[in-house]
Design a protein around this motif. Structure first.
Motif, PDB file in Angstrom:
ATOM      1  N   GLY A 192      28.122 -40.479  -3.601  1.00  0.00           N
ATOM      2  CA  GLY A 192      27.790 -41.798  -3.281  1.00  0.00           C
ATOM      3  C   GLY A 192      28.441 -42.898  -3.517  1.00  0.00           C
ATOM      4  N   GLY A 246      33.213 -39.239  -2.486  1.00  0.00           N
ATOM      5  CA  GLY A 246      33.515 -39.588  -1.100  1.00  0.00           C
ATOM      6  C   GLY A 246      34.186 -38.919   0.476  1.00  0.00           C
ATOM      7  N   GLY A 275      29.532 -34.284  -1.666  1.00  0.00           N
ATOM      8  CA  GLY A 275      27.833 -34.722  -2.085  1.00  0.00           C
ATOM      9  C   GLY A 275      27.218 -35.164  -1.221  1.00  0.00           C
ATOM     10  N   SER A 276      27.111 -36.253  -0.553  1.00  0.00           N
ATOM     11  CA  SER A 276      26.260 -37.058  -0.198  1.00  0.00           C
ATOM     12  C   SER A 276      26.042 -37.213   1.169  1.00  0.00           C
TER      13      SER A 276
HETATM   14  O1  LIG Z   1      29.864 -37.093  -9.342  1.00  0.00           O
HETATM   15  C1  LIG Z   1      30.863 -36.171  -8.325  1.00  0.00           C
HETATM   16  C2  LIG Z   1      32.109 -36.492  -8.830  1.00  0.00           C
HETATM   17  O2  LIG Z   1      32.064 -37.228 -10.705  1.00  0.00           O
HETATM   18  C3  LIG Z   1      30.340 -36.176  -7.058  1.00  0.00           C
HETATM   19  O3  LIG Z   1      31.087 -34.584  -7.070  1.00  0.00           O
HETATM   20  C4  LIG Z   1      31.319 -36.666  -6.153  1.00  0.00           C
HETATM   21  O4  LIG Z   1      30.826 -38.272  -6.195  1.00  0.00           O
HETATM   22  C5  LIG Z   1      30.994 -35.810  -5.011  1.00  0.00           C
HETATM   23  O5  LIG Z   1      29.307 -37.007  -4.282  1.00  0.00           O
HETATM   24  P1  LIG Z   1      30.195 -37.634  -3.165  1.00  0.00           P
HETATM   25  O6  LIG Z   1      30.368 -36.729  -2.326  1.00  0.00           O
HETATM   26  O7  LIG Z   1      28.783 -38.266  -2.900  1.00  0.00           O
HETATM   27  O8  LIG Z   1      31.038 -38.587  -3.718  1.00  0.00           O
END
Ligand SMILES: O=C(CO)[C@H](O)[C@H](O)COP(=O)(O)O
Length: 168
Positions: free
Chosen positions: A93, A121, A141-142
């Motif tokens: 996030g 991100g 991720g998010s």
């Molecule tokens: O913990 C992480 C890196 O250490 C996550 O893998 C990364 O930040 C991915 O999440 P997002 O797509 O939300 O940025």
């Protein structure tokens, strides 16, 4: 990120992992002791242990770490993947650091066939820069888990990477 990655290599291999990616910054030598032209024995040991355990080897880099520091290990043929963090590692996030895309570009220019992964991100709004720079593996991720239609986001991310890869 885990500290002292060497101590986890065997456990991950036994658990069935086929890829082990460790943070360069997590190996005992200080970053200031690492060089872009000479392999450090402690990092070499981790790469060799990963390969000896039958896994592919990846090296991850925090945003502030010079990408050239992976060269001694990539040039030695010990690295299958370099992961460029575009956020500080730790949690999802966070805001994408656009100024780190140049690291991807520099690696792709030097290593046309290396798997270059970007994590942090990455979303439909940032994937074009990442893909155009030459990343061919994406962690998101998010952008996916927060989407109404995760499949559509995955498809958009894949398509951006595939299109960029097919563009001379
Ligand atoms: O913990 C992480 C890196 O250490 C996550 O893998 C990364 O930040 C991915 O999440 P997002 O797509 O939300 O940025």
């Amino acid at each position: 990120m885990v500290a002292h990655p060497a101590q986890w290599v065997q456990d991950f291999a036994k658990a069935g992992a086929d890829m082990f990616t460790f943070h360069l910054e997590a190996v005992p030598p200080e970053l200031s002791q690492l060089s872009a032209s000479e392999a450090h024995p402690e990092v070499l040991k981790v790469c060799q242990a990963v390969r000896a355990a039958g896994m592919h080897c990846g090296i991850a880099l925090k945003p502030a770490t010079d990408e050239a520091l992976v060269s001694p290990y990539v040039d030695a043929g010990l690295v299958d993947l370099v992961l460029v963090l575009t956020v500080e590692p730790g949690f999802g996030g966070q805001k994408f650091m656009a100024d780190k895309v140049g690291k991807v570009q520099a690696l792709r220019t030097r290593y046309p066939h290396l798997t270059i992964e970007v994590d942090g991100g990455v979303a439909p709004s940032t994937i074009m820069a990442v893909a155009a720079a030459g990343a061919n593996a994406i962690v998101a991720g998010s952008a996916i888990f927060g989407a109404d239609d995760p499949g559509k986001v995955i498809q958009a991310l894949r398509q951006a990477v595939d299109t960029a890869a097919a563009t001379p």
